[in-house]
Design an enzyme around this catalytic site. Structure first.
Site, PDB file in Angstrom:
ATOM      1  N   ASP A  35      -9.271  -9.033   9.004  1.00 12.25           N
ATOM      2  CA  ASP A  35     -10.704  -9.180   8.739  1.00 12.25           C
ATOM      3  C   ASP A  35     -11.154 -10.614   9.024  1.00 12.25           C
ATOM      4  O   ASP A  35     -12.225 -10.838   9.594  1.00 12.25           O
ATOM      5  CB  ASP A  35     -11.028  -8.805   7.296  1.00 12.25           C
ATOM      6  CG  ASP A  35     -11.248  -7.308   7.107  1.00 12.25           C
ATOM      7  OD1 ASP A  35     -10.816  -6.543   7.982  1.00 12.25           O
ATOM      8  OD2 ASP A  35     -11.843  -6.911   6.089  1.00 12.25           O
ATOM      9  N   TYR A  79       0.813  -1.211   0.000  1.00 14.53           N
ATOM     10  CA  TYR A  79       0.000   0.000   0.000  1.00 14.53           C
ATOM     11  C   TYR A  79       0.849   1.264   0.000  1.00 14.53           C
ATOM     12  O   TYR A  79       0.407   2.314   0.445  1.00 14.53           O
ATOM     13  CB  TYR A  79      -0.928   0.017   1.222  1.00 14.53           C
ATOM     14  CG  TYR A  79      -1.984  -1.067   1.268  1.00 14.53           C
ATOM     15  CD1 TYR A  79      -2.171  -1.940   0.207  1.00 14.53           C
ATOM     16  CD2 TYR A  79      -2.795  -1.204   2.376  1.00 14.53           C
ATOM     17  CE1 TYR A  79      -3.128  -2.942   0.253  1.00 14.53           C
ATOM     18  CE2 TYR A  79      -3.771  -2.197   2.438  1.00 14.53           C
ATOM     19  CZ  TYR A  79      -3.929  -3.064   1.374  1.00 14.53           C
ATOM     20  OH  TYR A  79      -4.888  -4.058   1.427  1.00 14.53           O
ATOM     21  N   LYS A 112       5.309 -14.435   2.278  1.00 14.64           N
ATOM     22  CA  LYS A 112       4.982 -15.110   1.018  1.00 14.64           C
ATOM     23  C   LYS A 112       6.257 -15.175   0.172  1.00 14.64           C
ATOM     24  O   LYS A 112       6.257 -14.933  -1.031  1.00 14.64           O
ATOM     25  CB  LYS A 112       3.859 -14.365   0.282  1.00 14.64           C
ATOM     26  CG  LYS A 112       3.267 -15.141  -0.898  1.00 14.64           C
ATOM     27  CD  LYS A 112       2.697 -16.514  -0.526  1.00 14.64           C
ATOM     28  CE  LYS A 112       2.173 -17.231  -1.767  1.00 14.64           C
ATOM     29  NZ  LYS A 112       1.820 -18.647  -1.490  1.00 14.64           N
ATOM     30  N   ASP A 153      -3.958  -6.733   6.527  1.00 21.57           N
ATOM     31  CA  ASP A 153      -5.276  -6.157   6.259  1.00 21.57           C
ATOM     32  C   ASP A 153      -6.292  -7.272   6.041  1.00 21.57           C
ATOM     33  O   ASP A 153      -7.388  -7.269   6.604  1.00 21.57           O
ATOM     34  CB  ASP A 153      -5.177  -5.255   5.030  1.00 21.57           C
ATOM     35  CG  ASP A 153      -6.445  -4.444   4.782  1.00 21.57           C
ATOM     36  OD1 ASP A 153      -7.307  -4.375   5.676  1.00 21.57           O
ATOM     37  OD2 ASP A 153      -6.564  -3.861   3.690  1.00 21.57           O
ATOM     38  N   ASP A 205      -1.034 -17.914   2.872  1.00 22.40           N
ATOM     39  CA  ASP A 205      -2.155 -18.787   2.544  1.00 22.40           C
ATOM     40  C   ASP A 205      -2.312 -19.886   3.590  1.00 22.40           C
ATOM     41  O   ASP A 205      -3.429 -20.200   4.025  1.00 22.40           O
ATOM     42  CB  ASP A 205      -2.004 -19.370   1.127  1.00 22.40           C
ATOM     43  CG  ASP A 205      -0.583 -19.783   0.783  1.00 22.40           C
ATOM     44  OD1 ASP A 205       0.342 -19.478   1.562  1.00 22.40           O
ATOM     45  OD2 ASP A 205      -0.386 -20.414  -0.278  1.00 22.40           O
TER      46      ASP A 205
END
Length: 357
Positions: free
Chosen positions: A250, A138, A189, A246, A222
């Site tokens: 959630d 971001y 990752k 982020d 993942d």
């Protein structure tokens, strides 16, 4: 008596409703505590401001906010304003302009709230997710060329700097060190992202040597979704990139019962600028004005704000009041109840006033 200046930015959707509830609880706390006072100034910035002025906040908005001890933020986003305008016009300029590089998102199952995970209840899921909040995916670097042509191209460049990664790793390790389990999971990752994420892993290992009392492990993002869902007790403190955290936070909120109970703090750990505190849930225009928005996330983020300001007793009193109310089954519809925003707020304020803490 200590005195704190708070900038309230209710902004969009249910933001004004939950910030009003949060301010009501904070006022009850200040009266109950008697050792501090809050001076709150509200700013009407957001999508309504954008429709009138063509900008989400004034040009000198961040300069005006520097005078405050903390920022209490509602939600940003509106159906008729593109999301990249609302986000980059208000929330991100504050986060990046004030170098609030540590985004801290605690998650636990509160008493009286049912998790969608079978056999998992209060005490079984108690996490803090630390999100790198200033760069990564971001960072806002990239661009578009050849617009409207078949060869149009858009690039989004993820930025990882040694300074940025090192400081968020140190923050996460210190936080893990301060928690009872002294356990940190580093999300990555690096199998597919072989440059920035490999550096992320290397710096994590370097910083880990400074904290020999912290047990740490590493998970691909993942695989982390599977671990969060199937083995929630195996996790405690988590650190991840701007994008990964982020998304994972959630998921964490949903596993704890609802995004309506999920708080966040955007922290400048060096305290050069005011930090910003906001619920995760967003503007939720589908329930705006119905009086059923869940204020718990806002109460929890208000508790984070008090902790940051140096009022740990008041922060603990607020969370104790919230847990007392949820245990009594006074819940909004998103977590299986029938209570309104006002009813939950009034119950929390009454719990604050009657507390023996």
């Amino acid at each position: 008596m200590k005195h704190y200046r708070i900038a309230a930015i209710p902004a969009d959707g249910i933001g004004p409703e939950v910030i009003a509830a949060g301010l009501q609880a904070l006022e009850a706390l200040a009266r109950r505590d008697g050792g501090f006072r809050l001076e709150v100034e509200s700013f009407d910035w957001g999508s309504d401001y954008y429709r009138k002025h063509g900008a989400m906040m004034p040009e000198d908005g961040t300069e005006r906010l520097k005078a405050f001890d903390a920022i209490f933020f509602g939600a940003v986003g509106a159906p008729d304003v593109p999301d990249h305008i609302t986000l980059w016009g208000l929330r991100l300029p504050i986060c990046q302009g004030f170098d609030q590089y540590a985004n801290v998102r605690p998650t636990k199952i509160l008493p009286g709230i049912r998790s969608p995970l079978a056999g998992v209840g209060p005490g079984d899921l108690d996490w803090v997710i630390v999100r790198e909040n200033s760069e990564g995916e971001y960072a806002g670097c990239g661009g578009r060329a050849h617009r409207g042509l078949p060869e149009e191209v858009g690039t989004e460049v993820a930025i990882f700097t040694r300074v940025g990664v090192t400081r968020i790793m140190r923050y996460a390790f210190r936080l893990a060190q301060a928690r009872p389990r002294k356990l940190l999971t580093v999300v990555t990752k690096s199998n597919a992202q072989r440059h920035g994420m490999v550096m992320w892993d290397e710096i994590a290992a370097e910083v880990a040597r400074e904290f020999p009392d912290v047990t740490w492990d590493k998970m691909l993002v993942d695989a982390m979704t599977v671990r969060m869902t199937l083995k929630p007790k195996s996790l405690d403190t988590i650190v991840a990139t701007n994008l990964h955290a982020d998304i994972l936070s959630d998921l964490a909120g949903a596993l704890a019962g609802s995004l309506g109970v999920a708080p966040t703090a955007n922290i400048d750990p060096e305290r050069r600028f005011p930090s910003m505190f906001e619920p995760i849930h967003g503007s939720a225009f589908d329930i705006t004005g119905k009086g059923i928005a869940n204020p718990i996330a806002t109460f929890w983020t208000a508790s984070q704000m008090l902790e940051h300001l140096g009022e740990p007793a008041a922060a603990a009193r607020l969370m104790a009041a919230v847990e007392q109310v949820t245990a009594q089954g006074i819940l909004t519809p998103d977590i299986g109840g029938t209570a309104t925003t006002r009813e939950v707020t009034d119950a929390v304020c009454e719990a604050i006033r009657s507390a023996n803490l």
